[in-house]
Every structure is written in C-alpha cells, then in structure tokens.
Design an enzyme around this catalytic site. Structure first.
Site, short mmCIF file in Angstrom:
data_model
loop_
_atom_site.label_atom_id
_atom_site.label_comp_id
_atom_site.label_asym_id
_atom_site.label_seq_id
_atom_site.Cartn_x
_atom_site.Cartn_y
_atom_site.Cartn_z
CG HIS A 1 7.17 10.29 -26.12
ND1 HIS A 1 5.74 9.75 -25.64
CD2 HIS A 1 7.23 10.89 -24.78
CE1 HIS A 1 4.99 10.42 -25.28
NE2 HIS A 1 6.08 11.60 -24.30
CG HIS B 1 2.54 14.71 -24.86
ND1 HIS B 1 3.80 15.70 -25.22
CD2 HIS B 1 3.39 13.85 -24.08
CE1 HIS B 1 4.45 15.65 -24.75
NE2 HIS B 1 4.52 14.44 -23.93
NE ARG C 1 -4.23 -1.68 1.33
CZ ARG C 1 -5.07 -2.71 2.35
NH1 ARG C 1 -3.63 -2.38 3.41
NH2 ARG C 1 -4.76 -3.64 2.10
CE LYS D 1 6.73 16.43 -15.64
NZ LYS D 1 6.85 15.54 -15.91
CD GLU E 1 -2.67 16.29 -16.65
OE1 GLU E 1 -1.45 15.34 -16.68
OE2 GLU E 1 -2.97 15.56 -18.36
CE LYS F 1 0.40 13.55 -15.41
NZ LYS F 1 0.16 13.75 -16.47
CG HIS G 1 0.54 10.23 -26.63
ND1 HIS G 1 -0.94 10.89 -25.79
CD2 HIS G 1 1.31 9.95 -26.24
CE1 HIS G 1 0.22 10.98 -24.51
NE2 HIS G 1 1.71 10.88 -24.77
NE ARG H 1 1.85 16.37 -14.02
CZ ARG H 1 2.15 15.85 -13.58
NH1 ARG H 1 1.99 15.68 -12.30
NH2 ARG H 1 2.67 15.14 -13.93
CD GLU I 1 8.47 15.03 -24.14
OE1 GLU I 1 8.44 16.28 -22.56
OE2 GLU I 1 7.44 14.32 -24.25
N1 GLY Z 1 4.40 14.00 -18.87
C1 GLY Z 1 3.45 14.96 -18.88
C2 GLY Z 1 3.12 15.99 -16.95
O1 GLY Z 1 4.36 14.90 -16.18
O2 GLY Z 1 2.35 16.20 -16.59
#
Ligand code: GLY
Length: 396
Positions: free
Chosen positions: A285, A267, A140, A246, A256, A162, A271, A260, A204
């Site tokens: 990518h 993308h 957990r 970032k 997000e 993420k 994508h 964000r 990026e």
């Molecule tokens: N790669 C985009 C983010 O981390 O929100």
C-alpha cells in the site's frame, strides 16, 4: 504543533520520560497517542491507568508479530493484574476477509467476551483494522487499544478510528468509525520491520509533509534517510509529527466530511495501482501511495496548479530514500490507462460519478478536487505509461 511530554498517569508513566504524549481531541471520545520506545513493555500499566480500565482483555495479533512482541505484551498485562487471552490470526490481507472476521468473532465470543472486556490490537494495519471493526460491532461495541507495530500503522491506520474489512468488491468496503481508547506507538518495534515494509510506511510519513507541512518535508529531506536506516530519535520524531498532524485532522473532521480527505493524497492513483496488481504483495500500500503522490503532483503540474520544481522535489526525495516513484520502476506490470481509470471509477471517493483527487498548489498545500476532467487524468496515465516504455499505448 504541541510537543507535550508525558506528565500524567502516575508512576507507570513518570518512570519513563522518553515517550511523547499527543491527544486526539474528540470530546468525551478523546484519547492519547503515546510515541516512544519501550511502550509494549509498559502497556499493562498504561491501560490500567486509564479511566474505568478493563479487568480482562483479548489481544488480537498475527502469527508473525506474536513471535516478536506477544510475550512482552502478555508480561506487561500480567504485571498490571489484567487477565488476557491471545487470538492469533494468519499474517496477510486474507485476515481481513469476511470469513476470517467471522472466525475471529466466533472465537472471541466462545472465549466469553463481556461488555467490559477490551480488545487490544497488536500488529500492523491489517490487525488494527480487523480488531477495531470487531470492537465496533461485537456486543454492539467494545473499547479497544491500538498497539501498532509497523511504521504505516503507527503514523496512519491506528489513529483516527477507521476500521474495516475487505469484500470481493474492494478493500475496506465494510467498516465503521470506532475510536480506540489509547494508541501505543512503540518505536522499538520498528527495528524488527523488514526494510521494504519500513520504506512503505515512510511514504505515509512523507505524505504529511507533502500535503500540509513543507517545513516537515524539508526536515525529511535532511533526515528521511536516518528514519529508514533505523535512527531511533529520527524515527520517533517522524512518527510523532505524523501522528500530531493526523490527530489534528481527525479532531477537526472525524468522519471525513471535509479536510480528512486530504489524508488521501496519492490514494486515488495508489488504490488503482494496488487493484491492478491484485493485492498480491507485488506492490505494498505505501509503495502504491508513493507513486500515487508523485502522480498527484504531476497531475497538479499538468493542470497548471503546482510548480514543476515541487513535483521534482517530491520525486527526488522519495527516490533518495529508496522508494519507487514511477510506473517505470515497476517494469514487471503491464500498465494500461483504461484499466487504471476503471479502478479509479470504483473508488470510495467517487461522487456523482466524478473522480476525486487530492491535488496540490505546491509542497504542503493540498486541496480536494472533484472537478478534474477524466481526459486530463487519462492523458497523464498514457504519458506516464509511455515514458515507462511498457504497457499498452492504444487507449482513449
Ligand atoms: N488513512 C486515511 C484516514 O485515516 O483518513
């Protein structure tokens, strides 16, 4: 943007003045990102200097990265008195499958994980996403450290929490937000990256300039070639500025809900290109993001939002460092506008059936657009495919 030098953490830190320390401000879950050379060799001392440090850690890495960096990390941990075991997964996207995730979890549990054991992700984005997700759910929730070794992982995926794995329905569709305790972006690791991977990560880096920092974009126009040619100082600056950007976005919008989403510039298109090429390695990518950013700028120009000159600047810069910028640069693919739109409709960012794009009012001025008419996107795709002299034109 702050430019703090290392000041804390004891002898382990003061012995090396070269790394830059940034912070992701998330209250009690705040953590530091260190950017600089020689950090893998110092990882043990840096982890040991954190509050309530682990006595045992499980390193997760892939076979390729293990060959290059595992011994140095193991030495560093041993020197700091931290007990460790390494878990080596195969390189490549397949390691983010459910099956691979299950194997990793079972192996970690069989070894004898305890709540106070930390995971350490040593590798690129695949290892970081996989390890972070394992840390999010095993027992957990375990603490973990990111030691990103690719440029893409250093400037993007290792920061912000993420984590996730892939499913048959798409990439990263099972995951969790789970922040690391520390990110060590050892810029020495960039020297061992294949040029293609470095360039893909560079997309990026350029993204941060294109979406919110025109001055950084201008710096990249001057120094981007140094970054991709391996100039250590230029690389360190590029990684640090990217991480700082970032970190600021993540601190303001961890999950997000708003800004964000700007990090997704390029993308929605990217994508779709990746999905169309089947994640086979034909298009990395970052390569897809480079073309996707150009398409997002082109769409913004088509919608009368952005001066054409800014789209040209982006295209010129990405091409100058050696990135593909247009579908015509990938003549081996039979592009089809309807198929690309189909991929976009399955994007995680679709809301109430509407496609979401990050568009721009100019370089450094991105915003989220949820009301873009599909016909405009279709028209851009048809035009772009036609310009490539390839693909099927019978669409719409
Ligand atoms: N790669 C985009 C983010 O981390 O929100």
């Amino acid at each position: 943007m702050p430019s703090m030098r290392e000041t804390a953490g004891g002898a382990a830190l003061s012995a090396q003045a070269a790394a830059e320390r940034l912070s992701v401000g998330l209250g009690p879950r705040s953590y530091d990102i260190l950017v600089g050379p020689g950090l893998i060799a110092r990882a043990g001392a840096l982890i040991a200097a954190l509050p309530e440090p682990p006595k045992r850690v499980a390193i997760v890495t892939d076979a390729h990265v293990a060959e290059l960096h595992l011994a140095a990390l193991e030495r560093a941990l041993a020197d700091a008195g931290i007990v460790f075991e390494a878990f080596v997964v195969p390189p490549g996207e397949a390691s983010k499958s459910f099956a691979s995730f299950e194997r990793l979890c079972e192996a970690l549990l069989a070894w004898g994980l305890e709540r106070k054991t930390w995971l350490v992700a040593l590798g690129g984005g695949i290892v970081g996403d996989l390890t972070g997700f394992a840390a999010a759910v095993l027992l957990r929730g375990l603490e973990f450290v990111q030691i990103p070794t690719s440029l893409l992982a250093q400037v993007d995926s290792s920061v912000g929490g993420k984590t996730g794995i892939n499913t048959a329905a798409g990439k990263n569709l099972v995951g969790a937000f789970h922040q690391p305790r520390l990110v060590l972006a050892d810029t020495d690791a960039l020297a061992s990256l294949p040029r293609r991977e470095l360039l893909a990560g560079y997309a990026e880096v350029a993204k941060y300039g294109a979406l919110g920092d025109e001055a950084f974009f201008a710096w990249l126009e001057e120094h981007g070639s140094h970054v991709v040619e391996g100039d250590a100082a230029a690389q360190m600056r590029a990684v640090a500025v990217s991480c700082r950007a970032k970190a600021a976005v993540v601190a303001a919008d961890e999950r997000e809900a708003g800004q964000r989403a700007l990090l997704n510039l390029g993308h929605t298109f990217g994508h779709a290109l990746e999905a169309e090429t089947g994640y086979t390695g034909a298009l990395l990518h970052g390569e897809a993001v480079a073309i996707g950013m150009v398409m997002a700028f082109d769409l913004s120009v088509r919608l009368g939002l952005c001066p054409a000159e800014d789209a040209d600047r982006l295209r010129r810069h990405l091409a100058a460092v050696g990135l593909a910028t247009d579908l015509s640069d990938l003549p081996q693919v039979d592009w089809d506008a309807e198929r690309l739109l189909g991929h976009m409709r399955k994007d995680k960012k679709v809301q109430d059936g509407r496609l979401t794009f990050v568009l721009v009012r100019g370089l450094g001025q991105a915003f989220v657009a949820r009301e873009v008419a599909e016909d405009q996107v279709r028209a851009l795709l048809v035009e772009t495919i036609a310009a490539s002299g390839l693909g099927r034109l019978a669409v719409g």
